[in-house]
Design a protein around this motif. Structure first.
Motif, short mmCIF file in Angstrom:
data_model
loop_
_atom_site.label_atom_id
_atom_site.label_comp_id
_atom_site.label_asym_id
_atom_site.label_seq_id
_atom_site.Cartn_x
_atom_site.Cartn_y
_atom_site.Cartn_z
N GLU A 126 0.86 -1.44 0.03
CA GLU A 126 0.05 0.04 0.25
C GLU A 126 0.90 1.21 0.12
OE1 GLU A 126 -3.10 -0.07 -0.51
OE2 GLU A 126 -3.53 -2.01 -0.74
N PRO A 127 0.21 2.45 -0.27
CA PRO A 127 1.40 3.52 -0.49
C PRO A 127 1.81 3.97 1.02
CG PRO A 127 -1.22 4.06 -1.07
CD PRO A 127 -1.14 2.69 -0.43
N GLY A 128 2.73 4.68 0.71
CA GLY A 128 3.56 5.62 1.63
C GLY A 128 4.42 6.63 1.03
N LEU A 129 4.73 7.54 1.73
CA LEU A 129 5.65 8.73 1.63
C LEU A 129 6.44 8.98 2.77
CD1 LEU A 129 4.45 11.93 -0.15
CD2 LEU A 129 6.12 12.10 1.76
N PHE A 130 7.75 8.93 2.22
CA PHE A 130 8.99 9.40 3.48
C PHE A 130 9.76 10.53 3.24
CE2 PHE A 130 7.75 4.57 2.62
CZ PHE A 130 7.50 4.32 3.93
N LEU A 131 10.15 11.09 4.15
CA LEU A 131 10.84 12.42 3.93
C LEU A 131 12.16 11.97 4.91
CD1 LEU A 131 8.23 15.23 4.55
CD2 LEU A 131 9.35 14.46 2.47
N VAL A 132 13.21 12.21 4.19
CA VAL A 132 14.53 11.59 4.81
C VAL A 132 15.37 13.03 4.83
CG1 VAL A 132 16.39 10.13 4.94
CG2 VAL A 132 14.19 9.48 4.09
N LYS A 133 16.11 13.34 5.95
CA LYS A 133 17.14 14.53 5.98
C LYS A 133 18.18 14.23 4.95
CE LYS A 133 17.11 17.01 9.58
NZ LYS A 133 17.47 17.57 10.83
N PRO A 134 18.92 14.79 4.80
CA PRO A 134 20.31 14.75 3.95
C PRO A 134 21.28 13.94 4.96
CG PRO A 134 19.70 16.90 3.89
CD PRO A 134 18.64 16.48 4.68
#
Length: 174
Positions: A126-134
């Motif tokens: 199923e969908p997901g969205l991930f934000l990852v720092k540098p």
């Protein structure tokens, strides 16, 4: 268990346009954004990625490095890119069920053909969205059990502006 402010799981996927997208090799100005979608069989994914395609310049202007990936193989990923007219979104493929589980994405089993007449894979995430720092730490994760109610991209852009302006820390680490 995924936790913000901790290292994000390593992610590495082949890109349709050649090469490999590997999280640890990314050096975004602001954030890396991984959009996991269900696959070419999903009309809601089509709508979401078409919206993302329209907002790519805005994400790039904010220093966000974007990739969209599904468990589809190369042929199905190419079909999505072409049929959905995704000229701006980098499309990766081959998200394994094991990697999807590591990312805590729910796994569904096939119900046959979808409303758009494309066969579902036997199993898919199923969908997901991930934000990852540098620095490779997880900033935020948006995980769905259904193809509906994903983070609205216009609101996400405003949130990224706020994060950058206020140096807002990741939450949910405790």
């Amino acid at each position: 268990m995924l936790k913000t402010r901790q290292p994000a799981p390593e992610m590495s996927f082949p890109l349709l346009d050649g090469g490999t997208w590997t999280l640890s090799e990314r050096k975004p100005e602001s954030l890396s954004m991984v959009v996991a979608y269900r696959g070419v069989h999903c009309p809601m994914c089509r709508n979401y990625l078409q919206d993302l395609n329209q907002h790519m310049d805005e994400f790039k202007a904010r220093g966000v490095d974007v990739v969209a990936v599904s468990g589809d193989g190369k042929e199905r990923a190419e079909m999505a890119k072409k049929d959905w007219e995704l000229s701006e979104v980098p499309i990766a493929y081959g998200l394994s069920i094991d990697k999807a589980r590591e990312l805590e994405l729910p796994i569904s089993t096939s119900r046959g053909k979808t409303s758009i007449g494309i066969e579902e894979p036997e199993k898919f995430s199923e969908p997901g969205l991930f934000l990852v720092k540098p620095d490779g730490t997880l900033y935020a994760a948006f995980i769905q059990t259904m193809p509906f109610a994903r983070p609205p991209l216009d609101q996400l852009l405003k949130a990224i502006d706020f994060i950058k302006e206020k140096d807002y820390p990741a939450r949910g680490e405790a």
